[in-house]
Design a protein around this motif. Structure first.
Motif, short mmCIF file in Angstrom:
data_model
loop_
_atom_site.label_atom_id
_atom_site.label_comp_id
_atom_site.label_asym_id
_atom_site.label_seq_id
_atom_site.Cartn_x
_atom_site.Cartn_y
_atom_site.Cartn_z
N UNK A 612 39.55 -19.27 85.14
CA UNK A 612 40.37 -19.62 86.31
C UNK A 612 39.50 -19.50 87.56
N UNK A 613 39.53 -20.51 88.41
CA UNK A 613 38.72 -20.52 89.63
C UNK A 613 39.54 -20.31 90.89
N UNK A 614 40.86 -20.52 90.82
CA UNK A 614 41.67 -20.41 92.02
C UNK A 614 43.11 -20.09 91.67
N UNK A 615 43.76 -19.30 92.52
CA UNK A 615 45.17 -18.96 92.40
C UNK A 615 45.85 -19.25 93.72
N UNK A 616 47.13 -19.62 93.67
CA UNK A 616 47.88 -19.90 94.90
C UNK A 616 49.32 -19.44 94.76
N UNK A 617 49.86 -18.87 95.85
CA UNK A 617 51.25 -18.42 95.90
C UNK A 617 51.88 -18.89 97.20
N UNK A 618 53.21 -18.72 97.31
CA UNK A 618 53.92 -19.17 98.50
C UNK A 618 55.06 -18.23 98.85
N UNK A 619 55.31 -18.05 100.16
CA UNK A 619 56.45 -17.27 100.61
C UNK A 619 57.77 -17.93 100.22
N UNK A 620 57.72 -19.25 100.07
CA UNK A 620 58.96 -19.97 99.76
C UNK A 620 59.57 -19.51 98.44
N UNK A 621 58.73 -19.11 97.49
CA UNK A 621 59.21 -18.60 96.20
C UNK A 621 58.05 -17.85 95.56
N UNK A 622 58.10 -16.53 95.63
CA UNK A 622 56.96 -15.73 95.15
C UNK A 622 56.87 -15.69 93.63
N UNK A 623 57.83 -16.28 92.94
CA UNK A 623 57.72 -16.42 91.49
C UNK A 623 56.84 -17.60 91.09
N UNK A 624 56.57 -18.48 92.05
CA UNK A 624 55.76 -19.66 91.78
C UNK A 624 54.29 -19.32 91.99
N UNK A 625 53.50 -19.55 90.97
CA UNK A 625 52.05 -19.34 91.04
C UNK A 625 51.38 -20.56 90.43
N UNK A 626 50.35 -21.05 91.10
CA UNK A 626 49.53 -22.14 90.55
C UNK A 626 48.12 -21.60 90.28
N UNK A 627 47.51 -22.15 89.26
CA UNK A 627 46.14 -21.77 88.90
C UNK A 627 45.35 -23.01 88.53
N UNK A 665 56.40 -23.26 103.26
CA UNK A 665 57.77 -23.67 103.58
C UNK A 665 58.53 -24.16 102.35
N UNK A 666 57.81 -24.80 101.44
CA UNK A 666 58.44 -25.31 100.22
C UNK A 666 57.46 -25.22 99.06
N UNK A 667 57.93 -24.69 97.96
CA UNK A 667 57.06 -24.53 96.79
C UNK A 667 56.75 -25.86 96.12
#
Length: 777
Positions: A612-627, A665-667
């Motif tokens: 994995x080279x990168x991870x991303x999260x959002x305040x809009x929904x902290x259950x959402x994670x992209x990798x 603002x939006x996941x």
């Protein structure tokens, strides 16, 4: 942004896409999404929804798959594109164009220097070429350096030389090929006749990387250039080139055996310049495999001033050319030039193979007795060095560059380790204007000895503002607190000592500061060796061994929960989660990459691809994670693990994913950047989804043709970091503008926006950290 400007941008965007795209396939909107959990996998297919397709989608396939390799035409095109974007910015967003990037630091650390050249006639004057930071000059015996290389010129330098007439020669593009990190190419040879005040490109523009420049000591217009070639693409201007008219024309005097072999070193007999030695090197790099050896590697000899060369073989006493033949250094003793040396670091693993000596001007060779002392000198990085030097006033005094600095005082019969400096050595030079003065260049910058290079007599330069950053972070609570990972100089911080100082070692990679608690800092060395601190870095506790992963990439990502940064994520091939500021960890994903390390054979690096080279999260929904991964896989979880969904589409490139960013603002709004740099592809790749990955739009638009390394979102503005600068666009109608002026043309590897002081920070690989306060637009 005023409506008139938005309309203009829309028109410009349409024109740019129509001109740049050509014929292109239409992007299908039925991506399959493969869902996996740690013990199971399921499949679901998203419904096609062509009505939501953005206008630029028709050009996505060509943009994503049509990168190509760097040629002189491509380099000129990139420069034209950069200038066009800058002109548009000046015309329509002058406030952004007027803003100036300010240098932040550091100045006291230094970085890899590929060559050091004392002035032939001016005392205390010395020139250096930085691996990715241009050419620098010191007039106080190497204590302080100032740049003599335009910020707008390629910053990667491989070689530097000065003729007897004071003419400086610079070869762009670094031949040292890197292990897990990457190095950069250039656009040929430059010449200065006024000691660096002005420079002129004099050719070999398709050389990519240059290993050595050697000027005939009796004829300053006669110059040899060892062109090593593109590390990631075959062909080009590889081989040994010579000019007899000061660079007006060039002739290839050694033509390599194949299209992956170039020249890497050359030496001239100073008493009889008709005698010339040269070394070739067969090498090539893939995204997950480094072949740094091959049958094209060998030693060549000329007795007619370089007009013709003969390849030396086992018949002459040298090792045979075969698939294990790696990098070679060639050395001629200045005071007794019948003594010649060839230093072999053979096979792809970079292991030491032997030091060979000739006492008859290169006709016959034998293994030097000193070889017994050198096996550890290269460690497994023999491809990183490849030079040697004989004291011009003492034939018995020899230095060999390597992981360690090896010194002999008996003509190579025995070697010992010379101590007192940073490791990883690249160049050394005796000052002709000062008795017993020696300059030394390594991955820590420049050192000087006034005791003929004796161990522990070295003095480090005080001012070297050309550090190579992989990452940068800034505390929003106190923006004076800055940290970052730096090539071979550890993890650096701006606090806790005099000037910048290292608080974790190795090749500094990912560095982070808890946005709510500046005492909670993270630092990583290469390949996922990471630690955490709760006292600002005074004490570090290694945590990677508590996490689950079989493989770790060069830079293992760390990301905070945007609402509660006491929760933090870290990934090798598996994503791990901590809810107590890095004290304990739990795996929350399966292996998200290929399941193995690909083609790599070097045992030191075999477990460092497929990560994995990168991870991303959002305040809009902290259950959402992209990798994203190094083998081009894109993943999402909407439950904070353990179930993850792979996002696939036949038109998304299977390239190294450099960054994922999610709107706060939006996941559903996600931006992804890819890089084909390790495949010889220098196109920019940035795509966006506004529906959580169901459909994708290309937003590359008018970005210059160079890899994209980072993307961040600030309100309605998108910022991207590329190999040729930082660019911004309004998210509503994408058309890229150049951010500010004064940023050197070094790759920008990481950018951070700090809302408390509204500054954008850029970490450059070669010129340190810069900041700017961009206007709202």
């Amino acid at each position: 942004m005023p409506s008139a400007v938005r309309r203009l941008f829309a028109v410009l965007l349409t024109v740019a896409l129509l001109v740049g795209a050509g014929l292109a396939a239409r992007l299908p909107h039925s991506p399959s999404r493969v869902t996996t959990a740690p013990q199971a996998a399921t499949v679901r297919t998203a419904a096609s929804d062509g009505e939501d397709e953005a206008p630029e989608d028709a050009f996505l396939t060509q943009r994503l798959m049509g990168g190509g390799t760097v040629t002189p035409q491509v380099l000129r095109s990139i420069d034209r594109q950069r200038r066009a974007v800058a002109a548009t910015t000046r015309a329509y967003t002058p406030a952004l164009a007027r803003k100036h990037w300010r240098f932040v630091g550091p100045t006291n650390i230094g970085a890899r220097v590929t060559d050091v050249v004392p002035d032939v006639s001016r005392k205390n004057t010395v020139y250096i070429s930085s691996a990715s930071g241009g050419v620098w000059k010191s007039t106080d015996a190497g204590n302080r350096f100032k740049p003599i290389w335009k910020k707008s010129m390629p910053q990667a330098l491989g070689a530097l030389a000065m003729g007897s007439d004071g003419t400086l020669w610079a070869g762009t593009g670094e031949s040292n090929p890197g292990g897990g990190s990457i190095t950069y190419g250039g656009n040929g040879v430059y010449k200065s006749t006024n000691r660096g005040k002005t420079w002129r490109n004099v050719g070999l523009t398709n050389s990519s990387t240059i290993g050595r420049i050697m000027v005939d000591p009796k004829d300053p217009k006669h110059v040899f250039v060892a062109v090593t070639g593109d590390l990631y693409a075959t062909g080009g201007q590889r081989g040994l080139y010579a000019t007899t008219n000061g660079g007006k024309s060039w002739k290839r005097v050694i033509t390599p055996d194949n299209n992956t072999t170039g020249a890497v070193d050359v030496a001239i007999d100073p008493k009889n310049p008709k005698n010339v030695l040269a070394a070739t090197w067969d090498r090539f790099r893939y995204p997950d495999y480094r072949r740094y050896a091959g049958p094209g590697s060998g030693v060549y000899r000329s007795t007619d001033g370089g007009k013709t060369f003969t390849r030396l073989t086992a018949t002459n006493g040298l090792p045979p050319g075969n698939n294990d033949a790696g990098r070679i250094a060639v050395i001629i003793d200045p005071s007794h030039p019948q003594n010649e040396y060839a230093l072999y670091a053979n096979d792809t693993e970079g292991l030491f193979d032997g030091l060979y000596k000739s006492t008859d001007g290169g006709q016959t060779w034998t293994l030097s007795p000193g070889s017994k002392d050198l096996p550890d000198s290269q460690f497994v990085y023999g491809w990183w060095f490849g030079r040697g030097y004989v004291d011009p006033k003492d034939s018995n005094h020899i230095f060999l560059m390597g992981y360690m600095l090896s010194e002999s005082t008996d003509g190579g019969l025995n070697f010992s380790v010379n101590s007192g400096t940073h490791v990883d050595y690249h160049s050394l030079a005796w000052d002709p204007n000062h008795k017993n003065r020696v300059y030394l260049a390594n991955d820590g910058g420049i050192y000087r000895s006034d005791k003929n290079g004796a161990s522990n007599s070295w003095i480090h330069s005080q001012y070297e503002p050309f550090s190579q950053f992989f990452s940068v972070d800034v505390s929003p609570k106190d923006p004076t607190l800055i940290n970052g990972g730096v090539q071979d100089n550890g993890s650096l911080r701006s606090w806790g000592g005099k000037g910048w100082n290292s608080y974790y070692g190795g090749d500094g990679t990912e560095n982070r500061i808890n946005p709510k608690d500046p005492q909670n800092v993270y630092a990583c060395a290469q390949y996922g060796d990471c630690a955490v601190s709760t006292d600002g870095g005074k004490t570090m506790n290694e945590f990677d061994q508590q996490t689950a992963s079989d493989r770790h990439g060069w830079l293992s990502p760390i990301e905070f929960d945007p609402k509660n940064p006491s929760t933090v994520y870290y990934a090798g091939d598996i994503v791990n989660k901590s809810t107590d500021k890095g004290s304990t960890w739990t795996p929350i994903s399966p292996d998200l990459a290929s399941g193995d390390a690909g083609q790599e054979t070097n045992p030191l690096y075999a477990a460092h691809y497929g990560t994995v080279t990168t991870l991303a999260l959002t305040k809009a929904d902290t259950n959402v994670i992209w990798a994203g991964t190094d083998d081009g896989k894109l993943w999402e979880t909407t439950t904070s693990g353990p179930t993850w969904t792979q996002i696939t589409n036949q038109n998304l490139p299977t390239l190294w994913i450099t960054r994922v960013a999610i709107s706060q603002k939006t996941a559903n709004a996600v931006y992804v950047t890819f890089s084909g740099y390790r495949q010889g592809d220098h196109a920019p790749y940035i795509v966006r989804t506004l529906d959580g990955g169901k459909t994708w739009s290309n937003i590359t638009a008018n970005l210059p043709k160079a890899p994209v390394n980072d993307v961040i979102l600030v309100g309605n503005t998108i910022y991207v970091a590329t190999d040729v600068g930082v660019y911004a666009s309004n998210a509503a109608q994408v058309h890229w503008l150049k951010v500010g002026r004064g940023l050197p043309l070094a790759p920008i590897t990481d950018i951070k926006y700090v809302p408390t002081n509204r500054n954008l920070y850029a970490g450059s690989f070669g010129r340190g950290i810069y900041r700017i306060k961009p206007p709202r637009f």
